[in-house]
Scaffold this motif. Structure first.
Motif, mmCIF file in Angstrom:
data_model
loop_
_atom_site.group_PDB
_atom_site.id
_atom_site.type_symbol
_atom_site.label_atom_id
_atom_site.label_comp_id
_atom_site.label_asym_id
_atom_site.label_seq_id
_atom_site.Cartn_x
_atom_site.Cartn_y
_atom_site.Cartn_z
ATOM 1 N N ASP A 50 0.808 -1.224 0.000
ATOM 2 C CA ASP A 50 0.000 0.000 0.000
ATOM 3 C C ASP A 50 0.840 1.273 0.000
ATOM 4 O O ASP A 50 0.298 2.368 -0.066
ATOM 5 N N GLY A 51 2.132 1.144 0.127
ATOM 6 C CA GLY A 51 3.012 2.312 0.244
ATOM 7 C C GLY A 51 3.731 2.242 1.583
ATOM 8 O O GLY A 51 3.944 1.152 2.123
ATOM 9 N N TRP A 52 4.074 3.394 2.120
ATOM 10 C CA TRP A 52 4.757 3.417 3.418
ATOM 11 C C TRP A 52 3.775 3.081 4.522
ATOM 12 O O TRP A 52 2.680 3.634 4.569
ATOM 13 N N HIS A 53 4.157 2.171 5.396
ATOM 14 C CA HIS A 53 3.297 1.758 6.507
ATOM 15 C C HIS A 53 3.177 2.887 7.510
ATOM 16 O O HIS A 53 4.171 3.515 7.872
ATOM 17 N N VAL A 54 1.962 3.154 7.917
ATOM 18 C CA VAL A 54 1.717 4.167 8.942
ATOM 19 C C VAL A 54 1.135 3.466 10.167
ATOM 20 O O VAL A 54 0.476 2.448 10.055
#
Length: 148
Positions: free
Chosen positions: A37-41
């Motif tokens: 999904d992209g960078w994990h937050v």
């Protein structure tokens, strides 16, 4: 500062998914917060899907064809990973062979090619050190005709 590309120009178009996975491994180890999904937050461990290497290969081919690195991060809206991943999808759609590309697959491809793609705050997306010229802008627009 941009890292040296991990993929020689001549090898990317011929690369198999297994070879892409092998070459992606050190980048993924160096960036453990990168997800499909992209960078994990957030603090909880990521429990989503893995990054699809066919999508990474597609993004690599797009970046090899259209991308040019710059010294500094491009803070313009169009240099955002989420916008650029849609440009890759539109490029594949225009060719008649649509490929979905996840945000994380695009970021991984960029990192493998030596682009900077830093996580900023709590954002899954990121800005890249990329020149967004008319060729990329053409595919970043959302009103391209759909090819079924």
């Amino acid at each position: 500062m941009s890292a040296a590309p991990l993929l020689p120009e001549s090898i990317a178009p011929k690369m198999t998914v297994a070879e892409m996975r092998r070459r992606a491994a050190p980048v993924l180890r160096a960036h453990p917060r990168l997800t499909a999904d992209g960078w994990h937050v957030g603090r909880a461990p990521y429990a989503g899907r893995g990054i699809d290497m066919e999508q990474v290969l597609t993004a690599v081919l797009f970046l090899r064809k259209f991308g040019r690195r710059t010294r500094n991060i491009n803070d313009k809206y169009e240099a955002n990973s989420y916008i650029l991943k849609h440009a890759v999808e539109n490029w594949t759609r225009a060719s008649g062979d649509f490929v979905y590309v996840a945000n994380g697959a695009f970021i991984l491809a960029a990192l493998m090619l030596g682009y900077d793609a830093p996580q900023r705050g709590d954002d899954r997306n990121c800005q890249l050190n990329i020149v967004v010229d008319s060729a990329i802008r053409h595919y970043a627009v959302s009103d391209l005709p759909l090819v079924q």
